[in-house]
Scaffold this motif. Structure first.
Motif, mmCIF file in Angstrom:
data_model
loop_
_atom_site.group_PDB
_atom_site.id
_atom_site.type_symbol
_atom_site.label_atom_id
_atom_site.label_comp_id
_atom_site.label_asym_id
_atom_site.label_seq_id
_atom_site.Cartn_x
_atom_site.Cartn_y
_atom_site.Cartn_z
ATOM 1 N N ARG A 80 60.873 59.070 30.352
ATOM 2 C CA ARG A 80 60.115 59.044 31.615
ATOM 3 C C ARG A 80 58.777 58.305 31.460
ATOM 4 N NH1 ARG A 80 61.419 63.246 35.363
ATOM 5 N NH2 ARG A 80 63.662 63.187 35.663
ATOM 6 N N GLU A 81 58.557 57.662 30.230
ATOM 7 C CA GLU A 81 57.226 57.103 29.926
ATOM 8 C C GLU A 81 57.136 55.621 30.294
ATOM 9 O OE1 GLU A 81 56.241 57.815 25.813
ATOM 10 O OE2 GLU A 81 54.347 56.705 25.976
ATOM 11 N N LEU A 82 56.052 55.221 30.987
ATOM 12 C CA LEU A 82 55.758 53.817 31.309
ATOM 13 C C LEU A 82 55.289 53.076 30.059
ATOM 14 C CD1 LEU A 82 53.663 54.393 34.584
ATOM 15 C CD2 LEU A 82 55.734 52.952 34.452
ATOM 16 N N ARG A 83 55.453 51.781 30.049
ATOM 17 C CA ARG A 83 54.818 50.951 29.010
ATOM 18 C C ARG A 83 53.303 50.926 29.297
ATOM 19 N NH1 ARG A 83 58.329 45.573 29.871
ATOM 20 N NH2 ARG A 83 58.336 46.439 31.989
ATOM 21 N N PRO A 84 52.481 50.527 28.284
ATOM 22 C CA PRO A 84 51.016 50.438 28.528
ATOM 23 C C PRO A 84 50.747 49.486 29.702
ATOM 24 C CG PRO A 84 51.573 49.976 26.218
ATOM 25 C CD PRO A 84 52.869 50.077 26.956
ATOM 26 N N VAL A 85 49.910 49.909 30.647
ATOM 27 C CA VAL A 85 49.616 49.107 31.854
ATOM 28 C C VAL A 85 48.164 48.652 31.804
ATOM 29 C CG1 VAL A 85 49.547 49.104 34.382
ATOM 30 C CG2 VAL A 85 51.219 50.543 33.176
ATOM 31 N N ARG A 86 47.935 47.337 32.102
ATOM 32 C CA ARG A 86 46.549 46.849 32.181
ATOM 33 C C ARG A 86 46.388 46.004 33.436
ATOM 34 N NH1 ARG A 86 44.792 43.294 27.371
ATOM 35 N NH2 ARG A 86 43.302 42.285 28.807
ATOM 36 N N PHE A 87 45.343 46.204 34.217
ATOM 37 C CA PHE A 87 45.031 45.361 35.380
ATOM 38 C C PHE A 87 43.723 44.622 35.072
ATOM 39 C CE2 PHE A 87 47.264 49.107 37.311
ATOM 40 C CZ PHE A 87 48.377 48.426 37.786
ATOM 41 N N GLU A 88 43.779 43.279 34.747
ATOM 42 C CA GLU A 88 42.555 42.497 34.503
ATOM 43 C C GLU A 88 42.139 41.854 35.817
ATOM 44 O OE1 GLU A 88 44.647 40.797 30.762
ATOM 45 O OE2 GLU A 88 42.571 40.003 30.722
ATOM 46 N N ARG A 89 41.076 42.447 36.442
ATOM 47 C CA ARG A 89 40.588 41.975 37.748
ATOM 48 C C ARG A 89 39.890 40.630 37.595
ATOM 49 N NH1 ARG A 89 37.041 46.466 40.879
ATOM 50 N NH2 ARG A 89 38.199 46.437 42.895
ATOM 51 N N ASP A 90 40.012 39.759 38.585
ATOM 52 C CA ASP A 90 39.324 38.457 38.606
ATOM 53 C C ASP A 90 39.571 37.687 37.319
ATOM 54 O OD1 ASP A 90 38.462 38.987 41.114
ATOM 55 O OD2 ASP A 90 36.569 39.916 40.475
ATOM 56 N N PHE A 91 40.861 37.644 36.883
ATOM 57 C CA PHE A 91 41.211 36.837 35.697
ATOM 58 C C PHE A 91 40.903 35.370 36.009
ATOM 59 C CE2 PHE A 91 43.188 35.919 31.753
ATOM 60 C CZ PHE A 91 43.913 34.752 31.920
ATOM 61 N N THR A 92 41.109 35.000 37.302
ATOM 62 C CA THR A 92 40.641 33.672 37.750
ATOM 63 C C THR A 92 39.687 33.909 38.920
ATOM 64 O OG1 THR A 92 42.434 33.421 39.359
ATOM 65 C CG2 THR A 92 42.849 32.574 37.118
ATOM 66 N N VAL A 93 38.824 32.915 39.218
ATOM 67 C CA VAL A 93 37.679 33.185 40.096
ATOM 68 C C VAL A 93 37.682 32.423 41.421
ATOM 69 C CG1 VAL A 93 36.228 33.773 38.115
ATOM 70 C CG2 VAL A 93 36.281 31.402 38.976
ATOM 71 N N PHE A 94 38.654 31.543 41.646
ATOM 72 C CA PHE A 94 38.570 30.788 42.901
ATOM 73 C C PHE A 94 39.292 31.502 44.045
ATOM 74 C CE2 PHE A 94 38.026 26.888 40.004
ATOM 75 C CZ PHE A 94 36.651 26.974 40.110
#
Lengths: 244, 244, 244, 244, 244, 244
Positions: free
Chosen positions: F9-23
């Motif tokens: 029932r376990e998810l893989r590690p999750v990462r959300f990198e905000r504003d990886f690009t800026v335009f």
């Protein structure tokens, strides 16, 4: 000495047959040696979307090799469903070069398309196309001025182009197909009557080239372009016959 | 009397310029009045999949109007991404017509493509293309026989074509663009030297036509095709110069 | 005698199933022997650009062979990404034929598209499509007149078509697939109720054909078309049921 | 002084993130200022048809701007159905440049494709792609040598590229998007570690340029490329981690 | 009560017309209420590249809405040049569903294509297509077993599908077009004779749905599929007539 | 136990990198295990034709696998000339899911396109894209509210998605590529913060699945989506930095 007897700095015989066809307002069949390109200038009311209402016109170009123009048949792009990368690269070069000597405001809100179709390909088709397309565009505008459609002639300078290259380590001018297919370096140069550069595109097909070789190529190109400009001037000395 | 002074049964001036280009094994620039079509015959080893190993060859054709060939610029099919319905209809007609007088076994397992590119369009482009393509194909096969690549000449008969039509109720032969655009009936006829029909395509653009009118059109066409066959024969009287 | 027992001048059994489908304002499933074509007439507000504001309408047609309609599966043109040359040729023929008996002013600024999809192909699909499409178009206009959308019925004459051909030197009418694939000459003829020609398309698949054979084919076609026109008239004797 | 404080001859900050992704045998995220390009090298057994059985391999490149990479969204070429002329021009440049320093015999009969996808576009994307793609290709070959798939490393020299231009009459190096959109002249230069030219592409967007300006641009480019070559060398000082 | 008088769990009248066309080895016209889909099974020797030499066959499907099948004309995908996203999604669903009950080894190295063309569209076209295509595939394999081309019948179970949905908060089965266009939730369910799920696709067009609503929809679907399976069984009780 | 040590029932590690690009006004690089998808939200003035003047906006999505994202190179759809069926299915799913929690009136007459480009593919790319695209869309709207372009935030609920499946008879959550390629059943589930379903798509790749297995999969999905919603909430706790 080169297979066809020319010196390294010598152009192939050049011919500009004005009004080879009579429906397009500008039409020139240019031959450089055995390379023959039919260049026509056609005028259309509509301009690209981003220019609408700007009062400025547009000059663009399209290019193709007729399937029977080369030793091996070239498949027809219309039948294949798209233009090759090479075709798009060449027609963008022709369009950019012509726009570099055109006052788009003087053109007014219309689009002139230079269609350059290679009837026979023996090397240097893109630079021959630029020389022929310039004359066709010049005639087209002259006729529009004669017909009172344009106030002044939009071309701000003369324009010519030539291909140069290094074959077996030797710099030479106006390569034919045989020389071009053996060239280590192949360069297309477009210049204005005022002696300045509009486009310099040099590519090492084989070994990379030195700064010295680059300079020698540019010098050879400038000289040959001078000859071409004089021949264009002779054609343009007389205004084109008006279109019935 | 017609605008250009011809009688109803009179062809426009016809010219066949042999070897207008020199790389394709067959090349003819055909002019009928102001219509100019460059027809080249190119040979390729590969044949369509369904003929591989059959020992039989194939003859096919492709057609296009150069963008600058007409009064209004015609958009380039390669840029649009596909050939129009009209283009496909015409090139299928040219291909069928040439195959009708070709012994495909004598051709051997190779494909000959007739590329018909209209440099200037003033009506009757498809029938002019058929006349020019026949000569280009003939020269191409003659050169292959000369070079020992073919045992015998695969063409079994001569072939010519003409467009006829009814304009303001009057049957006439070899319509130019102005007449064609006002024609109520437009018919393309392809015949062999033996006087038999390969293709008859008649279309009522305006009012439908009677059996009597159909007969009159066919008679006019047969007569004009006779003239064209004689002119082709004059060209073919001399074998083409061998290709270096 | 022909494989299915018909005489040389005899049509296959013809059936017109009116309103086979109920959403399109005109819908006819036409069967000629084992050939089945579903023809629907659909109405759209927008007309082609060049007609906008002209007050005139347009009638056009599109055609396809369903992949499972023939003995060998026909690849689906939508999956291949474009219509074949043959498809474009046929749908242009159907469109031209219908327009020849349509008063486009009476149609008003709307476009009617006749979609002819071959459910089962056993030869003569294009001429069967013309017969079915005419009835679907007729019903569509009748319903628009009934609904007060049109002042008068735009069709100016009746219209039917048949394929004829020469098999083993013998002229015959309404060829099925087996006969068509062995035919030396294949001709499609479209005529109006007034007995005049709208379209004559004859092609020598094998040996070219003589003027005498051409005449015999045309006579056979005219006779068969007469039979078809009477059968259409029987269908049209009753107005179509109004659409809920 | 330039908006971001750099001198005329100064590069933007350069970063090469090796193995940004882990499935492709070579993967480098290159940043030059705010331009970010992900370059991956993928290996495939099949080579182009004309190389089959020649024992020689092939190196080619493909390029795209991600729709969200620029200030204005760029329409997705896959959804539009074809690559733009600009895209094809750039990917042909990258492919040619890499092949100029690759011994295709040493590559063996396999194809390596360098995919350069621009995640963020702030000018100079094609030259940044060349720098990143060279490192990705280098790592890919190194890993193949480590794994015994290649006898020797096929790269014959180092390779880097930079864009230079003339803005308000002033020659400068490594233009960002703001400078590039105002440049009268825009030039891309690709050179090898041995200081020779692989590609020189100069275009006059506004006024044509003089021979003197051309020389100054080339000198600036050579200097900047020297800096880039040293930074690449630092990355390549350590072999890439082997792929599990 | 629903507009056409059905209860919430009631299917529209279902009809399977076997061998509606006679050239494809399997052909069924399935009607569910006013939705009519012609499903044909065609056999081709060639299998997809990745299966060649594996001894395993393949079953795939293609789908289209005939332009005249709906109230508003649907533009013809072949003329537009590509299949819509919806079309591709549906034909992949049909293909997957049929393969789930097919022993591909028993099929042998051949490809069976199920062509599902909607003659009339009144909602639930994809699930009706699955029911019709299963029968066409069954007949096709039966005929191949009869003809000794297959050792045993490759279908391992029966298969049927139905669309269910929530309209104005109420769960109902087999939505017609009017209900489907107002549904907040639309679900397609494909199940085998053994009562297990092959495909469950539920989408909230309006408000998302609860677990309870999901359960109720699945129960309704299972019941309706039971009815469909019995009707299919009645058709399959008799073997199809052999093909001449 | 699973190859990477996770429980069923376990998810893989999750990462959300905000504003990886800026335009782009919204940009998130989402990683789930080794799957990396770059999601950007771009705003355009023009809305689809059928919404013009309606005062309502539109949210749509486009998806692609970068050629170097997988172990085997994926051919570039732009070079092939069209998007695959799988690509269209996925981008339609992402678009539908986001619109299910968007008040299109609050969006105003503009179009927001979520571009989801997979940089690295290790299974579950479409559900990872939905999670990342939701955050990118949220940031985009937040910035428009900050800039006074929108009165209120158009998102009406939170949204997350996960893929679940049955491998060797065992239900598990968040399958990586290795597990997904061996799964008998593969299901994608999209739910809102309020615990209701937006999309349920279950497919039996191998043996069909029972109602019990369906229930177990849905329960596992709901639980995992709960975890993802909490991680999204942590990111959204802080407003995005305003765009210069």
């Amino acid at each position: 000495m080169r297979p066809d007897g020319r010196t390294l700095r010598e152009l192939r015989p050049v011919r500009f047959e004005r009004d080879f066809t009579v429906f397009a307002p500008g039409s020139v069949l240019v031959s450089m040696g055995r390379t023959k390109v039919l260049c026509t200038a056609s005028v259309e009311e509509r301009v690209p979307a981003w220019l609408r209402g700007s009062g400025r016109g547009w000059v663009t170009a399209e290019y193709s090799l007729l399937p029977g123009s080369s030793r091996e048949r070239v498949s027809r792009e219309a039948a294949r469903g798209r233009q090759s990368g090479r075709t798009q690269e060449i027609q963008r070069l022709i369009g950019r070069s012509l726009r570099a000597v055109t006052d788009l405001v003087a053109v007014g809100e219309q689009q002139v398309t230079l269609d350059c179709d290679v009837l026979q390909a023996d090397g240097g088709t893109r630079t021959a196309a630029i020389c022929g397309a310039y004359l066709a565009l010049h005639d087209c505008f002259t006729r529009q001025v004669q017909a009172g459609l344009l106030v002044r002639h939009p071309l701000t300078d003369t324009l010519a182009a030539v291909s140069v290259g290094i074959v077996d380590g030797v710099c030479m001018v106006d390569l034919d197909y045989a020389e071009d297919s053996r060239a280590e370096v192949d360069m297309n140069v477009v210049m204005t009557g005022s002696g300045r550069f509009v486009e310099v595109q040099g590519t090492a097909e084989g070994a990379p080239f030195s700064r010295g070789e680059l300079d020698e190529l540019l010098t050879g190109a400038a000289e040959a372009i001078g000859v071409l400009l004089r021949q264009q001037a002779e054609v343009l000395a007389e205004p084109p016959a008006p279109r019935r």
